[in-house]
Design a protein around this motif. Sequence first.
Motif, PDB file in Angstrom:
ATOM      1  N   ASN A  98      -1.079   9.415   6.855  1.00  0.00           N
ATOM      2  CA  ASN A  98      -2.398  10.046   6.944  1.00  0.00           C
ATOM      3  C   ASN A  98      -3.493   9.088   7.421  1.00  0.00           C
ATOM      4  O   ASN A  98      -4.652   9.455   7.477  1.00  0.00           O
ATOM      5  CB  ASN A  98      -2.786  10.661   5.600  1.00  0.00           C
ATOM      6  CG  ASN A  98      -2.877   9.648   4.481  1.00  0.00           C
ATOM      7  OD1 ASN A  98      -2.756   8.445   4.699  1.00  0.00           O
ATOM      8  ND2 ASN A  98      -3.094  10.132   3.269  1.00  0.00           N
ATOM      9  N   GLY A  99      -3.119   7.853   7.755  1.00  0.00           N
ATOM     10  CA  GLY A  99      -4.088   6.900   8.274  1.00  0.00           C
ATOM     11  C   GLY A  99      -4.684   5.968   7.244  1.00  0.00           C
ATOM     12  O   GLY A  99      -5.364   5.010   7.604  1.00  0.00           O
ATOM     13  N   PHE A 100      -4.463   6.223   5.958  1.00  0.00           N
ATOM     14  CA  PHE A 100      -4.937   5.313   4.926  1.00  0.00           C
ATOM     15  C   PHE A 100      -3.981   4.131   4.799  1.00  0.00           C
ATOM     16  O   PHE A 100      -2.792   4.244   5.096  1.00  0.00           O
ATOM     17  CB  PHE A 100      -4.982   6.014   3.552  1.00  0.00           C
ATOM     18  CG  PHE A 100      -6.177   6.884   3.344  1.00  0.00           C
ATOM     19  CD1 PHE A 100      -7.364   6.352   2.882  1.00  0.00           C
ATOM     20  CD2 PHE A 100      -6.110   8.246   3.583  1.00  0.00           C
ATOM     21  CE1 PHE A 100      -8.473   7.159   2.670  1.00  0.00           C
ATOM     22  CE2 PHE A 100      -7.205   9.060   3.374  1.00  0.00           C
ATOM     23  CZ  PHE A 100      -8.393   8.515   2.924  1.00  0.00           C
ATOM     24  N   ALA A 101      -4.504   3.025   4.314  1.00  0.00           N
ATOM     25  CA  ALA A 101      -3.617   1.956   3.871  1.00  0.00           C
ATOM     26  C   ALA A 101      -2.963   2.469   2.596  1.00  0.00           C
ATOM     27  O   ALA A 101      -3.604   3.141   1.788  1.00  0.00           O
ATOM     28  CB  ALA A 101      -4.408   0.684   3.588  1.00  0.00           C
ATOM     29  N   HIS A 102      -1.698   2.170   2.431  1.00  0.00           N
ATOM     30  CA  HIS A 102      -0.977   2.634   1.243  1.00  0.00           C
ATOM     31  C   HIS A 102      -0.435   1.436   0.483  1.00  0.00           C
ATOM     32  O   HIS A 102       0.255   0.596   1.056  1.00  0.00           O
ATOM     33  CB  HIS A 102       0.176   3.561   1.644  1.00  0.00           C
ATOM     34  CG  HIS A 102       0.853   4.181   0.471  1.00  0.00           C
ATOM     35  ND1 HIS A 102       1.990   3.650  -0.094  1.00  0.00           N
ATOM     36  CD2 HIS A 102       0.544   5.292  -0.240  1.00  0.00           C
ATOM     37  CE1 HIS A 102       2.359   4.414  -1.112  1.00  0.00           C
ATOM     38  NE2 HIS A 102       1.503   5.414  -1.226  1.00  0.00           N
ATOM     39  N   VAL A 103      -0.770   1.344  -0.797  1.00  0.00           N
ATOM     40  CA  VAL A 103      -0.216   0.304  -1.647  1.00  0.00           C
ATOM     41  C   VAL A 103       1.140   0.826  -2.126  1.00  0.00           C
ATOM     42  O   VAL A 103       1.206   1.697  -2.991  1.00  0.00           O
ATOM     43  CB  VAL A 103      -1.143  -0.025  -2.840  1.00  0.00           C
ATOM     44  CG1 VAL A 103      -0.477  -1.037  -3.765  1.00  0.00           C
ATOM     45  CG2 VAL A 103      -2.483  -0.541  -2.346  1.00  0.00           C
ATOM     46  N   ASP A 104       2.190   0.319  -1.505  1.00  0.00           N
ATOM     47  CA  ASP A 104       3.531   0.749  -1.868  1.00  0.00           C
ATOM     48  C   ASP A 104       3.960   0.133  -3.190  1.00  0.00           C
ATOM     49  O   ASP A 104       4.788   0.715  -3.901  1.00  0.00           O
ATOM     50  CB  ASP A 104       4.516   0.365  -0.760  1.00  0.00           C
ATOM     51  CG  ASP A 104       4.193   1.081   0.541  1.00  0.00           C
ATOM     52  OD1 ASP A 104       4.529   2.270   0.657  1.00  0.00           O
ATOM     53  OD2 ASP A 104       3.585   0.457   1.431  1.00  0.00           O
ATOM     54  N   LEU A 121      -5.459  -9.462  -5.252  1.00  0.00           N
ATOM     55  CA  LEU A 121      -4.544  -8.780  -4.332  1.00  0.00           C
ATOM     56  C   LEU A 121      -5.214  -7.551  -3.723  1.00  0.00           C
ATOM     57  O   LEU A 121      -5.060  -7.279  -2.524  1.00  0.00           O
ATOM     58  CB  LEU A 121      -3.254  -8.399  -5.053  1.00  0.00           C
ATOM     59  CG  LEU A 121      -2.326  -9.571  -5.384  1.00  0.00           C
ATOM     60  CD1 LEU A 121      -1.280  -9.162  -6.402  1.00  0.00           C
ATOM     61  CD2 LEU A 121      -1.675 -10.125  -4.122  1.00  0.00           C
ATOM     62  N   LEU A 122      -5.981  -6.810  -4.505  1.00  0.00           N
ATOM     63  CA  LEU A 122      -6.703  -5.655  -3.970  1.00  0.00           C
ATOM     64  C   LEU A 122      -7.779  -6.090  -2.970  1.00  0.00           C
ATOM     65  O   LEU A 122      -8.026  -5.399  -1.971  1.00  0.00           O
ATOM     66  CB  LEU A 122      -7.319  -4.829  -5.102  1.00  0.00           C
ATOM     67  CG  LEU A 122      -6.320  -4.040  -5.946  1.00  0.00           C
ATOM     68  CD1 LEU A 122      -7.008  -3.449  -7.174  1.00  0.00           C
ATOM     69  CD2 LEU A 122      -5.642  -2.945  -5.120  1.00  0.00           C
ATOM     70  N   ASN A 123      -8.428  -7.236  -3.230  1.00  0.00           N
ATOM     71  CA  ASN A 123      -9.413  -7.750  -2.266  1.00  0.00           C
ATOM     72  C   ASN A 123      -8.764  -8.024  -0.918  1.00  0.00           C
ATOM     73  O   ASN A 123      -9.322  -7.675   0.134  1.00  0.00           O
ATOM     74  CB  ASN A 123     -10.056  -9.038  -2.789  1.00  0.00           C
ATOM     75  CG  ASN A 123     -11.020  -8.802  -3.924  1.00  0.00           C
ATOM     76  OD1 ASN A 123     -11.480  -7.686  -4.164  1.00  0.00           O
ATOM     77  ND2 ASN A 123     -11.314  -9.855  -4.669  1.00  0.00           N
TER      78      ASN A 123
END
Length: 193
Positions: A98-104, A121-123
């Motif tokens: 969907n175009g978002f970055a995904h935190v797998d 890590l989120l930064n």
Amino acid sequence: MTDSPAAPPVLSVRVADECFEDYILNSEFTFTVSGYAHVQIGKPVAQWRIDSVEPYVKNYGIDSQEFCDYRDRTDSTVLVAWIGEEAVGHIVLSTHWNGFAHVDELAVDATARRNGVARSLLNVAQFWSRKRNLPGIMLETQNNNPAACRLYESYGFIVGGVDHLLYRAIDPTSEEVAIFWYLIFDDDGSSES
């Protein structure tokens, strides 16, 4: 003359290297489940009702092989957090359909929690996502992990959806509920919350 105290080890984040598998095998990613939260979209996590359960240890069984090819693709990455010379956490990112970055995956070794590792890590995930001009970051966690929910909320993520059936194929009696979190970027470089 007195010795000055040693500087605390520096927290850094870098792309996973060939030591990623060793780090996974030697880390403790379990956590204790003591209740299941009832998600209320639009209300703070602190206001969610939590039904207590007999505490048990949850282990997601992180598999380093599952993410090895993420390091070499242009639409994904694996990043590892280090405190000094010790790997203490990681995040696996990809560009979702969907175009978002995904935190797998986002995990911090039990010995390093509450030291800002997940936030660091989120930064870096936010930097990675913005560099690719993605509109934001999405991730999923479960209602049995209120600590993760509080972290994501405090970072600026909002709940975009809840799936009560996602884990029923694995365990038809499961009370685990999938919670989908979103960090939407504004055009001015900030994030919505």
